[in-house]
Design a protein around this motif. Sequence first.
Motif: not given
Length: 242
Positions: A83-102
């Motif tokens: 239920g934790t959000a994992y947000v990372y930054f990549t390609y020098g300009m984009h963010h990606c949003f993930n839902v942590v599970c397990a």
Amino acid sequence: MPTRERRRDAPGADPLARRVLEESADRVAPRLIGCRLVRELEGVRLVGVIVETEAYLGERDRAAHAFGGRRTPRNESMYGPAGTAYVYFTYGMHHCFNVVCAGVGIPQAVLVRAVMPAEGLEAMRARRFRGAADRALCSGPGKLCQAMAIDRALDGADLCVRGPVYLMPPAPGWTPGRVARDRRIGLGDVGAWGTRRLRWLVAASEFVSVGVRRRPGEIAKRNGPARRRRACDAGGDGGPDA
DNA sequence: CGTTCGATTTGCT
DNA sequence: GCAAATCGAACGC
């Protein structure tokens, strides 16, 4: 066809139950299809119905950021509770949003690759490029983060309680129709992990990502030594979906 | 229509 | 230094 009409939640409806996310990513990813991503800004509420997800299976998954037990400040939130959000930054300009599970210490997550805009379309358009069509607003992991104002500041947020960003179960009566499976998008050379069908998407939705359609191993062939200005990748791939 | 290419910065080797 | 869980515009046909 997915139901597009909006239905009301029961008053005081609860966010997505955490137990739904306390399973392996490949079990959670299909279950997130149809759930709603909610972003509360000041005075604006942005909502997208999740139509495309990818599972990343932790330390053994060559395509995952936590592959081999790599634990860094960047991916620390993936080691947190479901239920934790994992947000990372990549390609020098984009963010990606993930839902942590397990569970805690098990770095599995589901990348949300596309949502169907459901509320706050005006605000989304304002954040995207000029003239973006509705179907272009959130049809990609970087696009939806831009449209919904998601960045590293939201990394670590709890998605199972109401807050600046959270998840809601599918709207009453919403059905995805057929859900297709295919390989994940945009990976480098990760061997057999690149061909496993760990992506789920609403088959009939026009809001799924177009995808970079890069073949596994394609990246490894680019960037000749000492050729800084020629980098490029891409390449056809029949593409999935139906 | 399909394919190519530059942008731009971080995190890790 | 280099590759990256990407995107959109610029080409070419």
